[in-house]
Design a protein around this motif. Sequence first.
Motif, PDB file in Angstrom:
ATOM      1  N   ARG A 157     -27.698  45.156 -13.935  1.00 16.29           N
ATOM      2  CA  ARG A 157     -26.315  44.712 -13.777  1.00 16.29           C
ATOM      3  C   ARG A 157     -25.358  45.902 -13.791  1.00 16.29           C
ATOM      4  O   ARG A 157     -24.386  45.939 -13.017  1.00 16.29           O
ATOM      5  CB  ARG A 157     -25.947  43.718 -14.881  1.00 16.29           C
ATOM      6  CG  ARG A 157     -24.616  43.016 -14.629  1.00 16.29           C
ATOM      7  CD  ARG A 157     -24.607  42.408 -13.240  1.00 16.29           C
ATOM      8  NE  ARG A 157     -23.308  41.921 -12.840  1.00 16.29           N
ATOM      9  CZ  ARG A 157     -22.988  40.640 -12.805  1.00 16.29           C
ATOM     10  NH1 ARG A 157     -23.880  39.723 -13.163  1.00 16.29           N
ATOM     11  NH2 ARG A 157     -21.800  40.260 -12.404  1.00 16.29           N
ATOM     12  N   GLN A 158     -25.617  46.873 -14.660  1.00 13.61           N
ATOM     13  CA  GLN A 158     -24.764  48.060 -14.698  1.00 13.61           C
ATOM     14  C   GLN A 158     -24.824  48.819 -13.372  1.00 13.61           C
ATOM     15  O   GLN A 158     -23.805  49.291 -12.865  1.00 13.61           O
ATOM     16  CB  GLN A 158     -25.188  48.975 -15.844  1.00 13.61           C
ATOM     17  CG  GLN A 158     -24.848  48.425 -17.227  1.00 13.61           C
ATOM     18  CD  GLN A 158     -25.447  49.270 -18.331  1.00 13.61           C
ATOM     19  OE1 GLN A 158     -26.630  49.603 -18.313  1.00 13.61           O
ATOM     20  NE2 GLN A 158     -24.615  49.626 -19.305  1.00 13.61           N
ATOM     21  N   ARG A 159     -26.006  48.899 -12.810  1.00 11.06           N
ATOM     22  CA  ARG A 159     -26.161  49.604 -11.533  1.00 11.06           C
ATOM     23  C   ARG A 159     -25.520  48.811 -10.387  1.00 11.06           C
ATOM     24  O   ARG A 159     -24.966  49.404  -9.459  1.00 11.06           O
ATOM     25  CB  ARG A 159     -27.637  49.866 -11.262  1.00 11.06           C
ATOM     26  CG  ARG A 159     -28.209  50.948 -12.190  1.00 11.06           C
ATOM     27  CD  ARG A 159     -29.712  51.121 -12.049  1.00 11.06           C
ATOM     28  NE  ARG A 159     -30.183  52.211 -12.893  1.00 11.06           N
ATOM     29  CZ  ARG A 159     -30.702  53.351 -12.441  1.00 11.06           C
ATOM     30  NH1 ARG A 159     -30.823  53.560 -11.152  1.00 11.06           N
ATOM     31  NH2 ARG A 159     -31.094  54.293 -13.281  1.00 11.06           N
ATOM     32  N   PHE A 160     -25.602  47.479 -10.446  1.00 12.28           N
ATOM     33  CA  PHE A 160     -24.923  46.665  -9.437  1.00 12.28           C
ATOM     34  C   PHE A 160     -23.421  46.909  -9.483  1.00 12.28           C
ATOM     35  O   PHE A 160     -22.772  47.101  -8.444  1.00 12.28           O
ATOM     36  CB  PHE A 160     -25.215  45.183  -9.655  1.00 12.28           C
ATOM     37  CG  PHE A 160     -24.430  44.271  -8.748  1.00 12.28           C
ATOM     38  CD1 PHE A 160     -24.812  44.086  -7.434  1.00 12.28           C
ATOM     39  CD2 PHE A 160     -23.299  43.615  -9.206  1.00 12.28           C
ATOM     40  CE1 PHE A 160     -24.082  43.263  -6.576  1.00 12.28           C
ATOM     41  CE2 PHE A 160     -22.555  42.794  -8.365  1.00 12.28           C
ATOM     42  CZ  PHE A 160     -22.958  42.617  -7.047  1.00 12.28           C
ATOM     43  N   GLU A 161     -22.852  46.912 -10.686  1.00 10.59           N
ATOM     44  CA  GLU A 161     -21.417  47.143 -10.829  1.00 10.59           C
ATOM     45  C   GLU A 161     -21.035  48.543 -10.361  1.00 10.59           C
ATOM     46  O   GLU A 161     -19.991  48.740  -9.734  1.00 10.59           O
ATOM     47  CB  GLU A 161     -20.991  46.931 -12.285  1.00 10.59           C
ATOM     48  CG  GLU A 161     -21.028  45.489 -12.739  1.00 10.59           C
ATOM     49  CD  GLU A 161     -19.954  44.637 -12.064  1.00 10.59           C
ATOM     50  OE1 GLU A 161     -18.905  45.198 -11.653  1.00 10.59           O
ATOM     51  OE2 GLU A 161     -20.152  43.421 -11.937  1.00 10.59           O
TER      52      GLU A 161
ATOM     53  N   GLY B  58     -22.556  50.330  -8.039  1.00  9.02           N
ATOM     54  CA  GLY B  58     -22.595  50.327  -6.585  1.00  9.02           C
ATOM     55  C   GLY B  58     -21.409  49.597  -5.981  1.00  9.02           C
ATOM     56  O   GLY B  58     -20.853  50.020  -4.960  1.00  9.02           O
ATOM     57  N   LEU B  59     -21.002  48.493  -6.615  1.00  8.06           N
ATOM     58  CA  LEU B  59     -19.861  47.731  -6.128  1.00  8.06           C
ATOM     59  C   LEU B  59     -18.587  48.565  -6.222  1.00  8.06           C
ATOM     60  O   LEU B  59     -17.776  48.594  -5.283  1.00  8.06           O
ATOM     61  CB  LEU B  59     -19.731  46.436  -6.935  1.00  8.06           C
ATOM     62  CG  LEU B  59     -18.761  45.377  -6.421  1.00  8.06           C
ATOM     63  CD1 LEU B  59     -19.114  44.946  -5.006  1.00  8.06           C
ATOM     64  CD2 LEU B  59     -18.756  44.177  -7.368  1.00  8.06           C
ATOM     65  N   ASP B  60     -18.407  49.240  -7.357  1.00 10.14           N
ATOM     66  CA  ASP B  60     -17.253  50.134  -7.502  1.00 10.14           C
ATOM     67  C   ASP B  60     -17.270  51.220  -6.433  1.00 10.14           C
ATOM     68  O   ASP B  60     -16.238  51.534  -5.827  1.00 10.14           O
ATOM     69  CB  ASP B  60     -17.253  50.791  -8.887  1.00 10.14           C
ATOM     70  CG  ASP B  60     -16.887  49.830 -10.002  1.00 10.14           C
ATOM     71  OD1 ASP B  60     -16.340  48.751  -9.706  1.00 10.14           O
ATOM     72  OD2 ASP B  60     -17.165  50.147 -11.171  1.00 10.14           O
ATOM     73  N   MET B  61     -18.430  51.799  -6.214  1.00 12.37           N
ATOM     74  CA  MET B  61     -18.558  52.896  -5.260  1.00 12.37           C
ATOM     75  C   MET B  61     -18.186  52.429  -3.853  1.00 12.37           C
ATOM     76  O   MET B  61     -17.492  53.138  -3.107  1.00 12.37           O
ATOM     77  CB  MET B  61     -19.997  53.414  -5.293  1.00 12.37           C
ATOM     78  CG  MET B  61     -20.249  54.687  -4.509  1.00 12.37           C
ATOM     79  SD  MET B  61     -21.882  55.385  -4.886  1.00 12.37           S
ATOM     80  CE  MET B  61     -22.976  54.021  -4.510  1.00 12.37           C
ATOM     81  N   LEU B  62     -18.626  51.230  -3.487  1.00 12.80           N
ATOM     82  CA  LEU B  62     -18.322  50.695  -2.165  1.00 12.80           C
ATOM     83  C   LEU B  62     -16.844  50.331  -2.021  1.00 12.80           C
ATOM     84  O   LEU B  62     -16.162  50.772  -1.089  1.00 12.80           O
ATOM     85  CB  LEU B  62     -19.163  49.449  -1.897  1.00 12.80           C
ATOM     86  CG  LEU B  62     -20.573  49.619  -1.355  1.00 12.80           C
ATOM     87  CD1 LEU B  62     -21.279  48.280  -1.351  1.00 12.80           C
ATOM     88  CD2 LEU B  62     -20.541  50.198   0.054  1.00 12.80           C
ATOM     89  N   VAL B  63     -16.362  49.509  -2.925  1.00 15.77           N
ATOM     90  CA  VAL B  63     -15.017  48.959  -2.774  1.00 15.77           C
ATOM     91  C   VAL B  63     -13.939  50.006  -3.021  1.00 15.77           C
ATOM     92  O   VAL B  63     -12.960  50.095  -2.271  1.00 15.77           O
ATOM     93  CB  VAL B  63     -14.826  47.736  -3.703  1.00 15.77           C
ATOM     94  CG1 VAL B  63     -13.406  47.188  -3.583  1.00 15.77           C
ATOM     95  CG2 VAL B  63     -15.836  46.652  -3.354  1.00 15.77           C
ATOM     96  N   ASP B  64     -14.115  50.812  -4.072  1.00 10.71           N
ATOM     97  CA  ASP B  64     -13.101  51.827  -4.352  1.00 10.71           C
ATOM     98  C   ASP B  64     -13.025  52.849  -3.221  1.00 10.71           C
ATOM     99  O   ASP B  64     -11.958  53.405  -2.931  1.00 10.71           O
ATOM    100  CB  ASP B  64     -13.391  52.523  -5.681  1.00 10.71           C
ATOM    101  CG  ASP B  64     -13.244  51.585  -6.870  1.00 10.71           C
ATOM    102  OD1 ASP B  64     -12.754  50.456  -6.671  1.00 10.71           O
ATOM    103  OD2 ASP B  64     -13.623  51.964  -7.985  1.00 10.71           O
TER     104      ASP B  64
END
Length: 244
Positions: free
Chosen positions: A219-223, A225-231
Amino acid sequence: MDIPLPPWRQPSPTRARAARPPLTRDQIVRAALRIVAAEGLDAVSMRRVAAEFDTGASSLYAHVANKDELYQLMFDEICRDIPIPAPDPARWQEQIKELARSGYEAMVRHGDVAKAAMAQIPTGPHAMRVSDAMFGLLLGAGMDPTKAGWALDRIFLYIVADAYENSLYLQRFGDSPERVHEYFVEFTGQLRDYYESLPASHYPHLRAHGEALTSGDGRQRFEFGLDMLVDGLARLIPAAPASE
């Protein structure tokens, strides 16, 4: 006057059976999702779903063209209850993350159904509602429509791939998130020790940073990756003109 039939004219068990109510598409989709939850997506076939209703596969074709369409209907069904945020341009990045998390959780709750969305463009009404909402958030932030479309595609692919990988871990190492977590703790400990045992002359960075490489759970890695993509999308939005 009604009189009883003689014994040699009693109706056969087949003829005496009460007529089945006609199947509906929703019933078929729900049955397929139950099979996914119990046995995985690969167990779903028209014949297997028909067996849930004690009938033949031909009775399904009036409602579903083939297995590929059934897969799309199943994926669309899990998108039904994904909440759509009211657009707030000041919070567009966080709203995209919220929508992505909701989609991810919906897929994870339904076994490996995320596999049905890979190499596909979901066009069911519920899936398109989610796509339209995320696309709208990107456009509302000021992003060019072409770049917003590509961003939508990449974010969707990230969510689907991560959810599918999560289902593979569940299939291989346990039937609950807790068991998967136990496996990760055990495996990453072994992997860290392995990295740290490598010859520094050939793998200096893996050896020196085994702890960092194996830190964090799924879950930490999913978050992350999501930050990396969206930000990272912020740089694609034209800067507002400087005020005089």
